[in-house]
Structures are given as structure tokens and as C-alpha cells.
Design a protein around this motif. Structure first.
Motif, short mmCIF file in Angstrom:
data_model
loop_
_atom_site.label_atom_id
_atom_site.label_comp_id
_atom_site.label_asym_id
_atom_site.label_seq_id
_atom_site.Cartn_x
_atom_site.Cartn_y
_atom_site.Cartn_z
N PHE A 93 -14.20 10.96 -3.40
CA PHE A 93 -13.82 10.18 -4.57
C PHE A 93 -12.32 9.89 -4.56
O PHE A 93 -11.89 8.73 -4.77
CB PHE A 93 -14.18 10.96 -5.84
N ALA A 94 -11.50 10.90 -4.31
CA ALA A 94 -10.05 10.75 -4.36
C ALA A 94 -9.55 9.79 -3.29
O ALA A 94 -8.65 8.97 -3.54
CB ALA A 94 -9.37 12.10 -4.22
N GLU A 95 -10.12 9.87 -2.09
CA GLU A 95 -9.68 8.98 -1.02
C GLU A 95 -9.95 7.52 -1.36
O GLU A 95 -9.21 6.63 -0.94
CB GLU A 95 -10.38 9.36 0.29
N LYS A 96 -10.99 7.28 -2.13
CA LYS A 96 -11.32 5.91 -2.53
C LYS A 96 -10.52 5.47 -3.76
O LYS A 96 -10.06 4.33 -3.83
CB LYS A 96 -12.82 5.81 -2.83
N THR A 97 -10.36 6.37 -4.71
CA THR A 97 -9.80 6.01 -6.01
C THR A 97 -8.28 6.13 -6.07
O THR A 97 -7.61 5.29 -6.69
CB THR A 97 -10.41 6.91 -7.10
N TYR A 98 -7.73 7.16 -5.45
CA TYR A 98 -6.30 7.44 -5.58
C TYR A 98 -5.41 6.66 -4.62
O TYR A 98 -4.20 6.87 -4.60
CB TYR A 98 -6.04 8.93 -5.37
N THR A 99 -5.99 5.77 -3.82
CA THR A 99 -5.20 5.07 -2.81
C THR A 99 -5.14 3.56 -3.04
O THR A 99 -4.57 2.85 -2.22
CB THR A 99 -5.78 5.33 -1.40
N GLY A 100 -5.68 3.08 -4.13
CA GLY A 100 -5.69 1.64 -4.40
C GLY A 100 -4.37 1.14 -4.96
O GLY A 100 -3.45 1.92 -5.27
N GLU A 101 -4.29 -0.16 -5.12
CA GLU A 101 -3.08 -0.79 -5.65
C GLU A 101 -3.06 -0.83 -7.17
O GLU A 101 -1.99 -0.84 -7.79
CB GLU A 101 -2.95 -2.20 -5.08
N ASP A 102 -4.24 -0.90 -7.80
CA ASP A 102 -4.32 -0.96 -9.25
C ASP A 102 -5.71 -0.49 -9.66
O ASP A 102 -6.68 -1.24 -9.46
CB ASP A 102 -4.06 -2.38 -9.75
N PRO A 103 -5.83 0.75 -10.14
CA PRO A 103 -4.79 1.69 -10.50
C PRO A 103 -3.96 2.17 -9.30
O PRO A 103 -4.48 2.30 -8.20
CB PRO A 103 -5.55 2.87 -11.13
N HIS A 104 -2.71 2.46 -9.59
CA HIS A 104 -1.73 2.87 -8.59
C HIS A 104 -1.38 4.34 -8.88
O HIS A 104 -0.56 4.63 -9.74
CB HIS A 104 -0.51 1.95 -8.74
N PHE A 105 -2.04 5.25 -8.18
CA PHE A 105 -1.95 6.68 -8.50
C PHE A 105 -0.74 7.36 -7.88
O PHE A 105 -0.27 6.98 -6.80
CB PHE A 105 -3.21 7.41 -8.01
N HIS A 106 -0.29 8.39 -8.58
CA HIS A 106 0.66 9.37 -8.03
C HIS A 106 0.12 10.77 -8.29
O HIS A 106 -0.46 11.04 -9.34
CB HIS A 106 2.04 9.23 -8.67
N VAL A 107 0.34 11.63 -7.33
CA VAL A 107 -0.01 13.04 -7.46
C VAL A 107 1.22 13.79 -7.97
O VAL A 107 2.35 13.54 -7.53
CB VAL A 107 -0.45 13.62 -6.10
N ILE A 108 1.00 14.72 -8.89
CA ILE A 108 2.09 15.51 -9.45
C ILE A 108 2.12 16.86 -8.75
O ILE A 108 1.15 17.62 -8.79
CB ILE A 108 1.91 15.70 -10.96
N VAL A 109 3.23 17.13 -8.06
CA VAL A 109 3.39 18.36 -7.30
C VAL A 109 4.36 19.27 -8.03
O VAL A 109 5.49 18.86 -8.36
CB VAL A 109 3.91 18.05 -5.88
#
Length: 245
Positions: free
Chosen positions: A87-103
Motif C-alpha cells: 500500500f505504502a509503495e503505491k500511495t506514498y510515492t505519488g505526486e498528489d497526494p505528495h507524502f512525507h515521512v516524519i522521522v
């Protein structure tokens, strides 16, 4: 460079005497948000990388054993790391929505995500959403800093005019978070969408570029280490540092 609106100007009218909006002299389309990291004292926001982030995020989200945090998201929960990673590889890598991970800088582990979405460079409007903070950051200064960093990029770095927050009108914690962060409530769009087979009325909030300087000052004062005692408790609330409206 500020290219926004001076909301104190007198009302403008056309040749027919009809009221019209202020002319935005010199306005131009703004850049799209980049994938470069956003660095704070407590956290770093960076582009998703499955090898570095998926396992940490899955473990952090599993601390929420009842899956409450997924209630108002259109997806999840996920029972296995493999399902979440796909799911994350598909959803978190697009242009819009444009995700950031909080470390979390203290642990080096990914503890949540947030995204820019409905990005409109031509009008200088962008929404923050898909916010999913694990229990490792909920109610902690790191959560506030992450939101501050995303706002600072939108207003200070990119010069946008409007920053939106939308949520299920039944999501009381999300609405409380929006108000605490300085968003202004604008109303509810009834029967706005359907997700997980149920209706959603959507509550709308916003921050304008003209409001940002005072909000920035409040965030920076609240996030200052001097605002916290030896036990990590805040000395002043964020709401008390914002200008009264």
C-alpha cells in the motif's frame, strides 16, 4: 517573497459599481512542493523509502492495537507488513497526494506521515491531509513541529496564498488539532464524499498567507526549548501565543 493579499484594502468595484476582488498585481503560479527534506530540531520530513521507512511505520502504527487511528482514513488498517508495504509503495510515492515521512531525530525511526494534496500552483492553494501520526508522536512537540515545517515550506519557501485542512466532520480530534494549529473554520460540506461505504460530511479549515507571520512567531515561541520545563511540560500553550481574533 510575499505575493499575497492585503485584506485591509478598501472594497473595489467595477465600472458598473459591482464589488470585485482585489487585483493581485505581479501574481504568478507558484512552484510545486519539492521532495527535499524539511529539517527541524525534533524531526525530519523526507520522501518515503520502503527499505528505510516501511517496517518502522508499520511497527509504530501497530502500537494502536485497536486501529482507532485508521477510523477516519479511507484505507487501512493492515494486518501484515507485506500488505502495508505494498500500500505504502503505491500511495506514498505519488505526486498528489505528495507524502512525507516524519522521522524522529532522537530515535532515527519513522513515526508518521503527512501529505500535501489538491495542489493548485496557479492559485497558490494547497491542502495538508492524509495525516497519520502514530502513538509515538501523538500529543508531543514533534507533532506540532512537523505541522509547522510543512506550513513554513508552503508559505515561506513556496509563496502560496492559502493552506487548507479538511476532515470528517465527526472527527473531533482532527477538528481540535486544526483549531489549535491556528486554522480558521469555514464550514461543513454536507454529503461531500463516501469512504469505507459510509457518508462523510467534510469540515473545512484554512490559513491565509496574511495570517502566517503571526502564526509563525507563535509556533517558534512554543517550540523553543525554553517553553518546556525539566519534565517536558509546556510553560505556555500554543493558543495563548497566537494573536487573538
Amino acid at each position: 517573497m510575499k505575493q499575497g493579499t492585503d485584506h485591509g484594502m478598501a472594497e473595489r468595484k467595477n465600472a458598473l459599481g459591482q464589488p470585485i476582488g482585489e487585483e493581485l498585481a505581479g501574481w504568478s503560479a507558484r512552484p510545486r512542493p519539492p521532495r527535499t527534506p524539511m529539517e527541524g530540531r525534533l524531526c525530519r520530513l523526507e520522501a518515503f523509502d520502503a527499505k528505510r521507512h516501511a517496517a518502522d511505520l508499520f511497527a509504530a502504527y501497530r502500537i494502536d492495537t485497536e486501529g482507532r487511528n485508521w477510523t477516519y482514513l479511507a484505507y487501512g488498517p493492515f494486518e501484515t507488513l507485506e500488505a502495508f508495504t505494498a500500500f505504502a509503495e503505491k500511495t506514498y510515492t505519488g505526486e498528489d497526494p505528495h507524502f512525507h515521512v516524519i522521522v524522529d531525530k532522537e530515535t532515527g525511526k519513522a513515526v508518521g506521515v503527512a501529505s500535501y494534496l489538491r495542489i493548485d500552483p496557479a492559485c497558490g492553494v494547497v491542502e495538508v491531509g492524509h495525516i497519520h501520526f502514530s502513538p509515538l508522536m501523538q500529543g508531543k512537540p514533534i507533532a506540532t513541529e512537523a505541522m509547522y515545517l510543512m506550513m513554513a515550506r508552503v508559505f515561506d519557501e513556496l509563496g502560496y496564498r492559502r493552506y487548507e485542512w479538511k476532515c470528517d466532520a465527526l472527527n473531533a480530534p482532527s477538528q481540535a488539532a486544526a483549531r489549535r494549529l491556528g486554522f480558521t473554520f469555514e464550514g461543513v460540506f454536507r454529503q461531500a464524499t463516501i469512504y469505507k461505504g459510509r457518508n462523510r460530511d467534510t469540515a473545512w479549515y484554512s490559513i491565509l498567507d496574511s495570517e502566517w507571520p503571526a502564526l509563525r512567531q507563535a509556533f517558534e515561541a512554543w517550540l523553543d526549548p525554553e517553553n518546556f520545563d525539566a519534565g517536558g511540560q509546556q510553560r505556555q500553550r500554543l493558543a495563548d501565543l497566537r494573536p487573538r481574533t
